[in-house]
Design a protein around this motif. Structure first.
Motif, PDB file in Angstrom:
ATOM      1  N   MET A 254       0.849  -1.187   0.000  1.00 43.09           N
ATOM      2  CA  MET A 254       0.000   0.000   0.000  1.00 43.09           C
ATOM      3  C   MET A 254       0.883   1.234   0.000  1.00 43.09           C
ATOM      4  O   MET A 254       1.841   1.332   0.750  1.00 43.09           O
ATOM      5  N   MET A 255       0.552   2.161  -0.821  1.00 47.00           N
ATOM      6  CA  MET A 255       1.334   3.385  -0.948  1.00 47.00           C
ATOM      7  C   MET A 255       0.930   4.377   0.148  1.00 47.00           C
ATOM      8  O   MET A 255      -0.258   4.618   0.367  1.00 47.00           O
ATOM      9  N   THR A 256       1.926   4.923   0.811  1.00 50.15           N
ATOM     10  CA  THR A 256       1.689   5.899   1.879  1.00 50.15           C
ATOM     11  C   THR A 256       1.602   7.288   1.247  1.00 50.15           C
ATOM     12  O   THR A 256       2.532   7.729   0.573  1.00 50.15           O
ATOM     13  N   PRO A 257       0.484   8.007   1.449  1.00 51.21           N
ATOM     14  CA  PRO A 257       0.287   9.285   0.752  1.00 51.21           C
ATOM     15  C   PRO A 257       0.910  10.500   1.443  1.00 51.21           C
ATOM     16  O   PRO A 257       0.392  11.600   1.354  1.00 51.21           O
ATOM     17  N   TRP A 258       1.988  10.329   2.174  1.00 49.55           N
ATOM     18  CA  TRP A 258       2.725  11.447   2.768  1.00 49.55           C
ATOM     19  C   TRP A 258       4.210  11.106   2.756  1.00 49.55           C
ATOM     20  O   TRP A 258       4.597   9.972   2.520  1.00 49.55           O
ATOM     21  N   LEU A 259       5.031  12.098   3.024  1.00 46.77           N
ATOM     22  CA  LEU A 259       6.474  11.864   3.025  1.00 46.77           C
ATOM     23  C   LEU A 259       6.844  10.870   4.122  1.00 46.77           C
ATOM     24  O   LEU A 259       6.392  10.990   5.267  1.00 46.77           O
ATOM     25  N   HIS A 260       7.653   9.896   3.764  1.00 49.09           N
ATOM     26  CA  HIS A 260       8.054   8.865   4.702  1.00 49.09           C
ATOM     27  C   HIS A 260       9.402   8.286   4.272  1.00 49.09           C
ATOM     28  O   HIS A 260       9.856   8.503   3.161  1.00 49.09           O
ATOM     29  N   PHE A 261      10.033   7.583   5.188  1.00 45.74           N
ATOM     30  CA  PHE A 261      11.304   6.916   4.910  1.00 45.74           C
ATOM     31  C   PHE A 261      11.160   5.391   4.909  1.00 45.74           C
ATOM     32  O   PHE A 261      12.139   4.684   4.760  1.00 45.74           O
ATOM     33  N   SER A 262       9.954   4.886   5.098  1.00 39.62           N
ATOM     34  CA  SER A 262       9.756   3.445   5.180  1.00 39.62           C
ATOM     35  C   SER A 262       9.767   2.799   3.793  1.00 39.62           C
ATOM     36  O   SER A 262       9.600   3.470   2.779  1.00 39.62           O
ATOM     37  N   GLY A 263       9.953   1.496   3.757  1.00 41.40           N
ATOM     38  CA  GLY A 263       9.993   0.762   2.497  1.00 41.40           C
ATOM     39  C   GLY A 263       8.636   0.212   2.116  1.00 41.40           C
ATOM     40  O   GLY A 263       7.614   0.492   2.760  1.00 41.40           O
ATOM     41  N   GLY A 264       8.630  -0.589   1.070  1.00 41.72           N
ATOM     42  CA  GLY A 264       7.406  -1.238   0.637  1.00 41.72           C
ATOM     43  C   GLY A 264       6.712  -0.573  -0.536  1.00 41.72           C
ATOM     44  O   GLY A 264       5.661  -1.041  -0.961  1.00 41.72           O
ATOM     45  N   ASP A 265       7.274   0.506  -1.063  1.00 42.09           N
ATOM     46  CA  ASP A 265       6.673   1.184  -2.213  1.00 42.09           C
ATOM     47  C   ASP A 265       7.229   0.601  -3.507  1.00 42.09           C
ATOM     48  O   ASP A 265       8.404   0.247  -3.594  1.00 42.09           O
ATOM     49  N   TYR A 266       6.376   0.522  -4.499  1.00 43.41           N
ATOM     50  CA  TYR A 266       6.850   0.117  -5.828  1.00 43.41           C
ATOM     51  C   TYR A 266       7.733   1.222  -6.379  1.00 43.41           C
ATOM     52  O   TYR A 266       7.370   2.396  -6.332  1.00 43.41           O
ATOM     53  N   LEU A 267       8.870   0.854  -6.921  1.00 43.27           N
ATOM     54  CA  LEU A 267       9.770   1.841  -7.509  1.00 43.27           C
ATOM     55  C   LEU A 267       9.927   1.524  -8.998  1.00 43.27           C
ATOM     56  O   LEU A 267      10.651   0.601  -9.368  1.00 43.27           O
ATOM     57  N   ILE A 268       9.205   2.210  -9.824  1.00 44.73           N
ATOM     58  CA  ILE A 268       9.217   2.134 -11.286  1.00 44.73           C
ATOM     59  C   ILE A 268       8.662   0.799 -11.805  1.00 44.73           C
ATOM     60  O   ILE A 268       7.794   0.784 -12.655  1.00 44.73           O
ATOM     61  N   PHE A 269       9.134  -0.335 -11.312  1.00 49.29           N
ATOM     62  CA  PHE A 269       8.680  -1.643 -11.788  1.00 49.29           C
ATOM     63  C   PHE A 269       7.940  -2.387 -10.674  1.00 49.29           C
ATOM     64  O   PHE A 269       8.209  -2.177  -9.486  1.00 49.29           O
ATOM     65  N   LYS A 270       7.072  -3.284 -11.066  1.00 51.22           N
ATOM     66  CA  LYS A 270       6.299  -4.057 -10.096  1.00 51.22           C
ATOM     67  C   LYS A 270       7.196  -4.958  -9.252  1.00 51.22           C
ATOM     68  O   LYS A 270       6.917  -5.214  -8.082  1.00 51.22           O
ATOM     69  N   THR A 271       8.295  -5.423  -9.838  1.00 51.01           N
ATOM     70  CA  THR A 271       9.191  -6.327  -9.118  1.00 51.01           C
ATOM     71  C   THR A 271      10.219  -5.600  -8.262  1.00 51.01           C
ATOM     72  O   THR A 271      10.951  -6.240  -7.514  1.00 51.01           O
ATOM     73  N   TRP A 272      10.303  -4.279  -8.375  1.00 49.57           N
ATOM     74  CA  TRP A 272      11.293  -3.519  -7.615  1.00 49.57           C
ATOM     75  C   TRP A 272      10.593  -2.860  -6.427  1.00 49.57           C
ATOM     76  O   TRP A 272      10.099  -1.738  -6.527  1.00 49.57           O
ATOM     77  N   ILE A 273      10.570  -3.575  -5.308  1.00 52.44           N
ATOM     78  CA  ILE A 273       9.906  -3.085  -4.095  1.00 52.44           C
ATOM     79  C   ILE A 273      10.921  -3.118  -2.951  1.00 52.44           C
ATOM     80  O   ILE A 273      11.004  -4.092  -2.204  1.00 52.44           O
ATOM     81  N   PRO A 274      11.713  -2.062  -2.792  1.00 54.28           N
ATOM     82  CA  PRO A 274      12.682  -2.038  -1.683  1.00 54.28           C
ATOM     83  C   PRO A 274      11.955  -1.986  -0.336  1.00 54.28           C
ATOM     84  O   PRO A 274      11.125  -1.120  -0.108  1.00 54.28           O
ATOM     85  N   GLU A 275      12.284  -2.943   0.531  1.00 53.29           N
ATOM     86  CA  GLU A 275      11.628  -2.998   1.839  1.00 53.29           C
ATOM     87  C   GLU A 275      12.607  -2.815   2.994  1.00 53.29           C
ATOM     88  O   GLU A 275      12.303  -2.131   3.959  1.00 53.29           O
ATOM     89  N   SER A 276      13.781  -3.435   2.900  1.00 52.15           N
ATOM     90  CA  SER A 276      14.756  -3.301   3.994  1.00 52.15           C
ATOM     91  C   SER A 276      15.589  -2.036   3.786  1.00 52.15           C
ATOM     92  O   SER A 276      15.571  -1.418   2.722  1.00 52.15           O
ATOM     93  N   LYS A 277      16.324  -1.661   4.829  1.00 54.80           N
ATOM     94  CA  LYS A 277      17.158  -0.460   4.735  1.00 54.80           C
ATOM     95  C   LYS A 277      18.234  -0.602   3.668  1.00 54.80           C
ATOM     96  O   LYS A 277      18.554   0.353   2.959  1.00 54.80           O
ATOM     97  N   SER A 278      18.780  -1.806   3.525  1.00 54.13           N
ATOM     98  CA  SER A 278      19.832  -1.990   2.515  1.00 54.13           C
ATOM     99  C   SER A 278      19.269  -1.922   1.095  1.00 54.13           C
ATOM    100  O   SER A 278      19.917  -1.369   0.203  1.00 54.13           O
ATOM    101  N   THR A 279      18.076  -2.452   0.864  1.00 57.53           N
ATOM    102  CA  THR A 279      17.500  -2.364  -0.483  1.00 57.53           C
ATOM    103  C   THR A 279      17.057  -0.937  -0.803  1.00 57.53           C
ATOM    104  O   THR A 279      17.138  -0.510  -1.951  1.00 57.53           O
ATOM    105  N   ILE A 280      16.606  -0.209   0.206  1.00 57.13           N
ATOM    106  CA  ILE A 280      16.270   1.203  -0.008  1.00 57.13           C
ATOM    107  C   ILE A 280      17.535   1.990  -0.337  1.00 57.13           C
ATOM    108  O   ILE A 280      17.534   2.847  -1.227  1.00 57.13           O
ATOM    109  N   ALA A 281      18.642   1.698   0.367  1.00 57.64           N
ATOM    110  CA  ALA A 281      19.921   2.366   0.069  1.00 57.64           C
ATOM    111  C   ALA A 281      20.377   2.032  -1.352  1.00 57.64           C
ATOM    112  O   ALA A 281      20.852   2.916  -2.086  1.00 57.64           O
ATOM    113  N   GLY A 282      20.234   0.785  -1.770  1.00 57.68           N
ATOM    114  CA  GLY A 282      20.586   0.409  -3.135  1.00 57.68           C
ATOM    115  C   GLY A 282      19.722   1.116  -4.160  1.00 57.68           C
ATOM    116  O   GLY A 282      20.209   1.561  -5.205  1.00 57.68           O
TER     117      GLY A 282
END
Length: 171
Positions: free
Chosen positions: A1-29
């Protein structure tokens, strides 16, 4: 689910359906990838600016070459004239002027040169693709992505912003 405010948490789709950074290391990548993507976008913009300078000088050389050509003058009686010129009216009204040369009017728009205009269109399409992809990354409202995009664009501008701007691309 997309969070409709500014946040630093993971779980958002990034450009592609398969690219969903959830952990801190995947968000950093993902942030590192966005920075690199932004730098690449600024490099393409600089390359396009440099090519615009070259294409402009080549088009100007072609225009000047045609203006220096003695066959550039049009005779009113000549049937190979530009249909946008209203010389037919002059010829009908003043038949004595049928041998008077008429200088072509100066160009307001550069000529269509496929070797220049097709790559220009490709550059525009690629730049639009990059811009929309970055917009989608920003629209996730993930503050780390937004910071990465702004930082990447700034780094890219520092690296490539001077190309094609100072003294028509020359230092």
């Amino acid at each position: 689910m997309m969070t409709p405010w500014l946040h630093f948490s993971g779980g958002d789709y990034l450009i592609f359906k398969t690219w969903i950074p959830e952990s801190k290391s995947t968000i950093a990548g993902a942030c590192i990838a966005l920075v690199a993507f932004c730098i690449l976008e600024r490099w393409i913009a600089a390359l396009r600016r440099q090519m615009e300078i070259q294409w402009g000088s080549r088009a100007l050389a072609l225009i000047l070459q045609k203006q220096r050509n003695p066959n550039d003058t049009q005779h009113v009686g000549n049937k190979t004239k530009d249909p946008s010129d209203k010389i037919d009216v002059v010829e009908e009204a003043f038949p004595a002027l049928s041998t008077t040369p008429v200088r072509s009017r100066p160009r307001l728009v550069p000529p269509f040169i496929p070797m220049h205009d097709i790559p220009r269109g490709i550059f525009q399409a690629v730049q639009s693709l990059f811009s929309y992809a970055l917009m989608l990354a920003v629209m996730t409202f993930n503050a780390s992505y937004i910071i990465s995009v702004v930082l990447g664009l700034a780094i890219g501008e520092v690296l490539f912003g001077r190309i094609g701007r100072l003294n028509r691309g020359r230092v």
